[in-house]
Design a protein around this motif. Structure first.
Motif, PDB file in Angstrom:
ATOM      1  N   SER A 117       0.941  -1.292  -0.064  1.00 29.12           N
ATOM      2  CA  SER A 117       0.026  -0.033  -0.229  1.00 29.12           C
ATOM      3  C   SER A 117       0.837   1.145  -0.017  1.00 29.12           C
ATOM      4  N   VAL A 118       1.031   2.101  -1.061  1.00 29.25           N
ATOM      5  CA  VAL A 118       1.910   3.176  -1.322  1.00 29.25           C
ATOM      6  C   VAL A 118       0.949   4.301  -0.798  1.00 29.25           C
ATOM      7  N   HIS A 119       1.369   5.017   0.141  1.00 27.79           N
ATOM      8  CA  HIS A 119       0.740   6.098   1.031  1.00 27.79           C
ATOM      9  C   HIS A 119       1.297   7.435   0.197  1.00 27.79           C
ATOM     10  N   PRO A 120       0.489   8.478  -0.057  1.00 31.06           N
ATOM     11  CA  PRO A 120       0.788   9.893  -0.490  1.00 31.06           C
ATOM     12  C   PRO A 120       1.940  10.619   0.295  1.00 31.06           C
ATOM     13  N   ILE A 121       2.898  10.202   0.335  1.00 32.30           N
ATOM     14  CA  ILE A 121       3.822  11.019   1.176  1.00 32.30           C
ATOM     15  C   ILE A 121       5.171  10.522   0.861  1.00 32.30           C
ATOM     16  N   ALA A 122       6.123  11.441   0.723  1.00 32.26           N
ATOM     17  CA  ALA A 122       7.492  11.146   0.689  1.00 32.26           C
ATOM     18  C   ALA A 122       8.261  11.522   1.868  1.00 32.26           C
ATOM     19  N   LEU A 123       9.308  10.761   2.327  1.00 33.83           N
ATOM     20  CA  LEU A 123       9.922  10.922   3.629  1.00 33.83           C
ATOM     21  C   LEU A 123      11.628  11.416   3.518  1.00 33.83           C
ATOM     22  N   GLY A 124      11.937  11.369   2.234  1.00 39.54           N
ATOM     23  CA  GLY A 124      13.311  11.534   1.929  1.00 39.54           C
ATOM     24  C   GLY A 124      14.382  10.486   2.518  1.00 39.54           C
ATOM     25  N   SER A 125      14.053   9.910   3.637  1.00 39.24           N
ATOM     26  CA  SER A 125      14.998   9.007   4.237  1.00 39.24           C
ATOM     27  C   SER A 125      14.088   8.179   5.229  1.00 39.24           C
ATOM     28  N   GLY A 126      14.739   7.014   5.465  1.00 39.96           N
ATOM     29  CA  GLY A 126      13.952   6.069   6.330  1.00 39.96           C
ATOM     30  C   GLY A 126      14.568   4.583   6.046  1.00 39.96           C
ATOM     31  N   LYS A 127      14.023   3.646   6.424  1.00 40.38           N
ATOM     32  CA  LYS A 127      14.299   2.480   6.199  1.00 40.38           C
ATOM     33  C   LYS A 127      13.358   1.914   4.934  1.00 40.38           C
ATOM     34  N   PRO A 128      14.376   1.552   3.962  1.00 42.48           N
ATOM     35  CA  PRO A 128      13.580   1.077   2.679  1.00 42.48           C
ATOM     36  C   PRO A 128      13.129  -0.340   2.616  1.00 42.48           C
ATOM     37  N   LEU A 129      12.278  -0.602   1.819  1.00 38.73           N
ATOM     38  CA  LEU A 129      11.539  -1.965   1.742  1.00 38.73           C
ATOM     39  C   LEU A 129      12.673  -2.782   0.988  1.00 38.73           C
ATOM     40  N   PHE A 130      13.140  -2.509  -0.149  1.00 41.46           N
ATOM     41  CA  PHE A 130      13.949  -3.170  -0.846  1.00 41.46           C
ATOM     42  C   PHE A 130      15.231  -2.951  -0.519  1.00 41.46           C
ATOM     43  N   GLU A 131      15.826  -3.631   0.533  1.00 42.92           N
ATOM     44  CA  GLU A 131      17.311  -3.060   0.710  1.00 42.92           C
ATOM     45  C   GLU A 131      18.321  -4.349   0.574  1.00 42.92           C
ATOM     46  N   ASP A 132      19.551  -3.954  -0.053  1.00 42.49           N
ATOM     47  CA  ASP A 132      20.601  -4.961  -0.380  1.00 42.49           C
ATOM     48  C   ASP A 132      19.955  -6.174  -1.130  1.00 42.49           C
ATOM     49  N   LEU A 133      19.001  -6.126  -2.104  1.00 41.80           N
ATOM     50  CA  LEU A 133      18.911  -7.030  -3.035  1.00 41.80           C
ATOM     51  C   LEU A 133      20.113  -7.604  -3.712  1.00 41.80           C
ATOM     52  N   LYS A 134      20.424  -8.765  -3.643  1.00 44.55           N
ATOM     53  CA  LYS A 134      21.451  -9.478  -4.196  1.00 44.55           C
ATOM     54  C   LYS A 134      21.136  -9.755  -5.893  1.00 44.55           C
ATOM     55  N   GLU A 135      19.998  -9.845  -6.055  1.00 45.87           N
ATOM     56  CA  GLU A 135      19.442 -10.093  -7.437  1.00 45.87           C
ATOM     57  C   GLU A 135      18.039  -9.243  -7.779  1.00 45.87           C
ATOM     58  N   ARG A 136      17.825  -9.381  -8.950  1.00 47.11           N
ATOM     59  CA  ARG A 136      16.371  -8.713  -9.470  1.00 47.11           C
ATOM     60  C   ARG A 136      15.432  -9.547  -8.770  1.00 47.11           C
TER      61      ARG A 136
END
Length: 181
Positions: free
Chosen positions: A138-157
């Motif tokens: 669920s994508v919320h209508p706000i941008a924070l600029g920083s924080g904890k990303p959902l897809f962090e350190d993906l090793k592959e697509r």
């Protein structure tokens, strides 16, 4: 077979929490029909920190009926907590080793689907191990600029297939993806 469903809120810029762990930007509209989601699961996967914070949460006595029912529904589910430390808890089973094998075993059990609640570290582990079947973001209508990303350190697509999109009055857009076979 049960499916592991990641149901999660993100910001427009892809963060699941703010730089100080804040989630005050999350919107819960009545048209989101979260009760329907909860009726489709019978199990919740937590990381230990998230479980300690939310696994026993009780809304304030002044909370409305809808919030009281929501938390009663959440607490009626079977709970598994993934942790490096074993602990006895009457309301949850702690899993401290062989996580991938245990998840596969639980998915084979009879019943409804599984909600991967989180936290961020557990979600990251599940993503990297390929254990998530459905991404309900669920994508919320706000941008924070920083924080904890959902897809962090993906090793592959991570290749996904869009299966449904829903838009809500608040401006939240829910994207439901399945893993590509």
């Amino acid at each position: 077979m049960k499916k592991v469903i990641l149901d999660l809120a993100t910001t427009l810029d892809g963060f699941i929490e703010g730089p100080n762990g804040e989630i005050d930007w999350c919107i819960m509209d009545d048209d989101m029909n979260f009760d329907d989601f909860l009726s489709g699961i019978d199990t919740i996967f937590y990381g230990r920190v998230s479980y300690d914070q939310w696994g026993h949460f009780q809304p304030d006595a002044a909370a409305g009926d809808a919030e009281q029912r929501l938390w009663a529904a959440v607490h009626s589910k079977k709970k598994y907590v993934f942790s490096s430390h074993d602990r006895q808890d009457d309301q949850a089973t702690f899993i401290t080793e062989d996580m991938v094998a245990r998840v596969r075993e639980i998915k084979q059990q009879e019943g409804k689907d599984i909600w991967l609640y989180g936290g961020a570290s557990l979600i990251k582990t599940f993503i990297h191990a390929g254990l998530i079947d459905v991404y309900r973001i669920s994508v919320h209508p706000i941008a924070l600029g920083s924080g904890k990303p959902l897809f962090e350190d993906l090793k592959e697509r991570l290749e996904l297939k869009l299966v449904e999109t829903r838009a809500f009055r608040s401006g939240v857009v829910q994207l439901i993806y399945e893993r590509k076979a």
